[in-house]
Design a protein around this motif. Sequence first.
Motif, mmCIF file in Angstrom:
data_model
loop_
_atom_site.group_PDB
_atom_site.id
_atom_site.type_symbol
_atom_site.label_atom_id
_atom_site.label_comp_id
_atom_site.label_asym_id
_atom_site.label_seq_id
_atom_site.Cartn_x
_atom_site.Cartn_y
_atom_site.Cartn_z
ATOM 1 N N ALA A 256 0.387 -6.973 3.677
ATOM 2 C CA ALA A 256 0.660 -5.440 2.673
ATOM 3 C C ALA A 256 1.423 -5.184 3.358
ATOM 4 N N THR A 257 2.457 -4.745 3.058
ATOM 5 C CA THR A 257 3.829 -3.516 3.911
ATOM 6 C C THR A 257 3.094 -2.116 3.182
ATOM 7 N N VAL B 96 1.343 -1.314 -0.288
ATOM 8 C CA VAL B 96 -0.138 0.071 -0.097
ATOM 9 C C VAL B 96 0.645 1.338 0.408
ATOM 10 N N LEU B 97 0.314 2.359 -0.918
ATOM 11 C CA LEU B 97 1.164 3.247 -0.949
ATOM 12 C C LEU B 97 1.119 3.756 -0.704
ATOM 13 N N MET B 98 1.122 4.555 0.651
ATOM 14 C CA MET B 98 0.116 6.050 0.839
ATOM 15 C C MET B 98 1.102 7.210 0.287
ATOM 16 N N GLN C 183 2.981 -3.478 10.146
ATOM 17 C CA GLN C 183 3.009 -3.462 8.532
ATOM 18 C C GLN C 183 3.810 -2.228 7.864
ATOM 19 N N VAL C 184 4.192 -1.130 8.868
ATOM 20 C CA VAL C 184 4.286 0.245 8.371
ATOM 21 C C VAL C 184 6.084 -0.124 7.725
ATOM 22 N N LYS C 185 6.876 0.650 6.838
ATOM 23 C CA LYS C 185 8.197 1.081 6.522
ATOM 24 C C LYS C 185 8.663 2.747 5.935
ATOM 25 N N THR C 186 9.349 2.986 6.670
ATOM 26 C CA THR C 186 9.293 4.602 6.317
ATOM 27 C C THR C 186 9.944 4.433 5.659
ATOM 28 N N PHE C 187 10.477 5.800 4.861
ATOM 29 C CA PHE C 187 11.734 6.573 3.962
ATOM 30 C C PHE C 187 11.567 8.149 4.213
ATOM 31 N N GLN C 188 12.182 8.453 3.365
ATOM 32 C CA GLN C 188 12.845 9.357 4.007
ATOM 33 C C GLN C 188 12.588 10.997 2.394
#
Length: 287
Positions: free
Chosen positions: A138-139, A110-112, A172-177
């Motif tokens: 889902a990631t 899932v792309l938020m 499930q959450v992966k973060t990025f900058q």
Amino acid sequence: MALERWNVTNDLTLTWLNGGITHMDGGAMFGVVPKPLWSRKYEGNAHNQIELRTDPILIQVDGKNILVESGIGNQKFSDKAKRNFGITEESKVNESLNDLGLSCQDIDHVLMTHMHFDHACGLTVWNGDELTPAFPNATIWVQETEWMELKNPNIRSKNTYFKENWQGIQDQVKTFQKEIEVVNGIKLIHTGGHSAGHCILHITRGKQDIWHLADIMPTHAHQNVLWVLAYDDFPMDSIAKKQEFVLSAIEKESWFMFYHDKNYRALKWDKTGKHIIECITRNRDNE
């Protein structure tokens, strides 16, 4: 119900799911733009509200099912909130996926673009008194600043960042900058503007170039770089990013796709930006 599908390339298909409907204040959605100007491009109702879809976009590519945004979910709003936000229909994402022979368990990513309620309420579901993931396998990709503000909202943002939209999905959450390419040619890019952690989506597959500008250009009527939302936390950043991304994409005759637009799912302008030369429209006959 027949869904709008777009076979972009031999290996990439986009499908708009039914994520619910809101009606938000037209003045807030167009900021300082006078109503006689914006109402020519996007019709309002008797309450000065404009219809906004909240329809997640299913990307099927490389054997993956990728969802862009999550809809407004179900059972997340009181009757008062439904009136305030003009909610006339809650999410039917489950049903939409079933129509495609899929279920929520089949979503891989899932792309938020950001975590405001009208994008994120579909991430969790109530199971009795417990919040559980709507897409358990889902990631979920969220920009790092956005994730932190969701969990620690300020006096203003607490009205749109709901704890119900992060409780239950933390594992499930992966973060990025700055940016993340989830699969080849599908990338989330941090812009800020609408919120500190707001992102846009860029798809480049084969010869296709497609942009989802999320809430710095929520509808086709927001094409003008100066037409930004009163909801924007950093409106000058929204303008700067629209100058950077929208103008060049129009010049290249790239596609734009939408989560909120009540009329268009996707469209392409000519190099002047004055004429729509190709489009995919919403099919109202199925509703």
